[in-house]
Design a protein around this motif. Sequence first.
Motif, PDB file in Angstrom:
ATOM      1  N   LEU A 169      50.740 -64.490  53.414  1.00  0.00           N
ATOM      2  CA  LEU A 169      50.081 -65.580  54.220  1.00  0.00           C
ATOM      3  C   LEU A 169      49.871 -65.552  55.454  1.00  0.00           C
ATOM      4  CD1 LEU A 169      49.078 -68.703  51.728  1.00  0.00           C
ATOM      5  CD2 LEU A 169      47.468 -66.999  51.961  1.00  0.00           C
ATOM      6  N   ASN A 170      50.732 -64.519  55.960  1.00  0.00           N
ATOM      7  CA  ASN A 170      51.104 -63.772  57.423  1.00  0.00           C
ATOM      8  C   ASN A 170      50.388 -63.650  58.038  1.00  0.00           C
ATOM      9  OD1 ASN A 170      52.447 -64.366  59.336  1.00  0.00           O
ATOM     10  ND2 ASN A 170      53.813 -61.602  58.661  1.00  0.00           N
ATOM     11  N   SER A 171      49.184 -63.934  58.596  1.00  0.00           N
ATOM     12  CA  SER A 171      48.024 -63.198  59.263  1.00  0.00           C
ATOM     13  C   SER A 171      47.759 -64.853  59.577  1.00  0.00           C
ATOM     14  CB  SER A 171      46.776 -63.094  58.102  1.00  0.00           C
ATOM     15  OG  SER A 171      46.413 -64.207  57.727  1.00  0.00           O
ATOM     16  N   PRO A 172      46.379 -63.981  61.401  1.00  0.00           N
ATOM     17  CA  PRO A 172      45.812 -64.856  62.175  1.00  0.00           C
ATOM     18  C   PRO A 172      45.605 -66.200  61.691  1.00  0.00           C
ATOM     19  CG  PRO A 172      46.281 -63.240  62.796  1.00  0.00           C
ATOM     20  CD  PRO A 172      46.630 -62.713  60.828  1.00  0.00           C
ATOM     21  N   MET A 173      44.734 -65.564  60.544  1.00  0.00           N
ATOM     22  CA  MET A 173      43.989 -66.650  59.998  1.00  0.00           C
ATOM     23  C   MET A 173      44.325 -67.922  59.618  1.00  0.00           C
ATOM     24  SD  MET A 173      41.130 -67.159  57.051  1.00  0.00           S
ATOM     25  CE  MET A 173      41.918 -67.194  55.859  1.00  0.00           C
ATOM     26  N   ILE A 222      39.548 -78.929  51.211  1.00  0.00           N
ATOM     27  CA  ILE A 222      38.058 -77.344  50.574  1.00  0.00           C
ATOM     28  C   ILE A 222      38.977 -76.115  51.043  1.00  0.00           C
ATOM     29  CG2 ILE A 222      36.413 -76.681  52.215  1.00  0.00           C
ATOM     30  CD1 ILE A 222      36.098 -79.140  53.304  1.00  0.00           C
ATOM     31  N   TYR A 223      40.620 -76.060  52.127  1.00  0.00           N
ATOM     32  CA  TYR A 223      40.825 -75.112  52.228  1.00  0.00           C
ATOM     33  C   TYR A 223      41.643 -74.773  51.034  1.00  0.00           C
ATOM     34  CZ  TYR A 223      39.284 -74.314  56.396  1.00  0.00           C
ATOM     35  OH  TYR A 223      38.847 -74.007  58.056  1.00  0.00           O
ATOM     36  N   SER A 224      42.460 -75.098  49.935  1.00  0.00           N
ATOM     37  CA  SER A 224      43.162 -75.163  48.596  1.00  0.00           C
ATOM     38  C   SER A 224      41.873 -74.756  47.597  1.00  0.00           C
ATOM     39  CB  SER A 224      44.165 -76.649  48.589  1.00  0.00           C
ATOM     40  OG  SER A 224      42.800 -77.453  47.964  1.00  0.00           O
ATOM     41  N   LEU A 225      40.975 -75.609  47.649  1.00  0.00           N
ATOM     42  CA  LEU A 225      40.228 -75.266  46.167  1.00  0.00           C
ATOM     43  C   LEU A 225      38.921 -73.907  46.897  1.00  0.00           C
ATOM     44  CD1 LEU A 225      39.060 -79.348  45.680  1.00  0.00           C
ATOM     45  CD2 LEU A 225      40.804 -77.550  44.661  1.00  0.00           C
ATOM     46  N   ARG A 226      39.043 -74.279  47.348  1.00  0.00           N
ATOM     47  CA  ARG A 226      37.899 -72.700  47.957  1.00  0.00           C
ATOM     48  C   ARG A 226      38.506 -71.563  48.546  1.00  0.00           C
ATOM     49  NH1 ARG A 226      32.763 -73.880  47.812  1.00  0.00           N
ATOM     50  NH2 ARG A 226      32.240 -71.621  48.521  1.00  0.00           N
ATOM     51  N   ASN A 227      39.734 -71.025  48.734  1.00  0.00           N
ATOM     52  CA  ASN A 227      40.759 -70.096  48.778  1.00  0.00           C
ATOM     53  C   ASN A 227      41.693 -69.481  47.824  1.00  0.00           C
ATOM     54  OD1 ASN A 227      43.106 -68.966  50.887  1.00  0.00           O
ATOM     55  ND2 ASN A 227      40.973 -69.170  52.649  1.00  0.00           N
ATOM     56  N   GLU A 228      40.768 -68.476  47.266  1.00  0.00           N
ATOM     57  CA  GLU A 228      41.837 -67.884  46.680  1.00  0.00           C
ATOM     58  C   GLU A 228      43.177 -67.837  46.405  1.00  0.00           C
ATOM     59  OE1 GLU A 228      41.120 -67.465  43.830  1.00  0.00           O
ATOM     60  OE2 GLU A 228      39.422 -69.040  43.475  1.00  0.00           O
ATOM     61  N   THR A 243      34.971 -68.188  52.223  1.00  0.00           N
ATOM     62  CA  THR A 243      35.579 -68.520  53.503  1.00  0.00           C
ATOM     63  C   THR A 243      35.099 -69.019  54.479  1.00  0.00           C
ATOM     64  OG1 THR A 243      37.056 -66.804  52.841  1.00  0.00           O
ATOM     65  CG2 THR A 243      37.331 -68.062  54.586  1.00  0.00           C
ATOM     66  N   LEU A 244      34.054 -68.402  55.326  1.00  0.00           N
ATOM     67  CA  LEU A 244      32.926 -69.098  56.270  1.00  0.00           C
ATOM     68  C   LEU A 244      32.587 -70.586  55.110  1.00  0.00           C
ATOM     69  CD1 LEU A 244      30.850 -65.820  56.482  1.00  0.00           C
ATOM     70  CD2 LEU A 244      33.031 -66.915  57.634  1.00  0.00           C
ATOM     71  N   THR A 245      31.993 -70.340  54.524  1.00  0.00           N
ATOM     72  CA  THR A 245      31.365 -71.815  53.683  1.00  0.00           C
ATOM     73  C   THR A 245      32.667 -73.144  54.034  1.00  0.00           C
ATOM     74  OG1 THR A 245      30.320 -70.204  51.730  1.00  0.00           O
ATOM     75  CG2 THR A 245      30.642 -72.647  52.031  1.00  0.00           C
ATOM     76  N   ALA A 246      33.823 -72.469  53.570  1.00  0.00           N
ATOM     77  CA  ALA A 246      34.998 -73.431  54.064  1.00  0.00           C
ATOM     78  C   ALA A 246      35.278 -74.007  55.317  1.00  0.00           C
ATOM     79  CB  ALA A 246      36.449 -73.098  53.496  1.00  0.00           C
ATOM     80  N   ALA A 288      49.051 -68.692  45.626  1.00  0.00           N
ATOM     81  CA  ALA A 288      50.503 -69.093  46.481  1.00  0.00           C
ATOM     82  C   ALA A 288      50.673 -70.554  46.500  1.00  0.00           C
ATOM     83  CB  ALA A 288      49.853 -68.987  48.355  1.00  0.00           C
ATOM     84  N   MET A 289      49.943 -71.348  45.681  1.00  0.00           N
ATOM     85  CA  MET A 289      50.116 -72.937  45.455  1.00  0.00           C
ATOM     86  C   MET A 289      51.007 -72.146  43.841  1.00  0.00           C
ATOM     87  SD  MET A 289      46.979 -75.402  47.488  1.00  0.00           S
ATOM     88  CE  MET A 289      47.510 -76.454  46.393  1.00  0.00           C
ATOM     89  N   TRP A 290      50.168 -71.761  42.799  1.00  0.00           N
ATOM     90  CA  TRP A 290      50.798 -71.674  41.936  1.00  0.00           C
ATOM     91  C   TRP A 290      52.113 -70.447  40.873  1.00  0.00           C
ATOM     92  CZ3 TRP A 290      49.309 -74.010  37.247  1.00  0.00           C
ATOM     93  CH2 TRP A 290      48.590 -75.002  37.660  1.00  0.00           C
TER      94      TRP A 290
END
Length: 311
Positions: free
Chosen positions: A55-59, A286-292, A239-242, A297-299
Amino acid sequence: MAHTNESVVSEFVLLGLSNSWQLQLFFFAIFSIVYVTSVLGNVLIIVIISVDSRLNSPMYFLLSNLSFIDICQSNFATPKMLVDFFAEHKTISFEGCMTQIFLLHSFVGSEMMLLVAMAYDRFIAICKPLHYSTIMNQRLCIIFVSISWAVGILHSVSHLAFTVDLPFCGPNEVDSFFCDLPLVIELACMDTYEMEIMTLTNSGLISLSCFLALVISYTIILISVWRRSSSGSSKALSTLTAHITVVILFFGPCIYFYIWPFSRLAVDKFLSVFYTVCTPLLNPIIYSLRNEDVKSAMWKLRNHHVNSWKN
């Protein structure tokens, strides 16, 4: 608009959400859960993004900063509201009231600009993918975050510079659970029409300009995504939907409060609750439920700690 500080009001009375003891207990239970979930959820996002190299990215750098702002927004008024549910007289000092106004507008202004930065990040990633790593470098991300905080603080100071100098000499009851700027202005012992127009103009300009920038950006991005038919486009659309969901739920109440005329309705108080208490919860949900990637990373983090405890 220059006035000497003639304030004789040393504190304001917050009327809260209800006079019913049963309702206040109900609100305390619900909002306590929302508050704790919001803070822990946003802290979890920051921790996950910090420890997971994928997850080391600008987003995700911008997303972690959004979570930090949401943590700040969760704490500017909600803890006092929860305590006040058990207080017979809900009061706040003049200085505390001005501090709440300053913090709220700083965090809201910063979040607006950060959402614009996140939209720009998605625009570059989807519309100019070959140039993404060159354009969205760490230096630009830090500049975006710095600008968002600078705009938020300047936006807040521009409000506070006039509000703190108003003469408050009589009524001191604020019909809310925190010091909402329009409600506080109405308590000044003077004609506040010009002040109200200035507030509407200030908040309206930043809200509308950010909202229009976001609408234009996401419209261009969606058109670009719909022209493709790959799995990558499907992920981009998710991602956009989130992002778009957060924008709509964030700007909806904001535009209503600060672009709509100053007349107040009964529903306004409950929209204030949604805006100040529930909005910070949108980010982790929204970001945790829609972002794979975030879910993965959470799991991974969970399994790492479970294995550590077993050993």
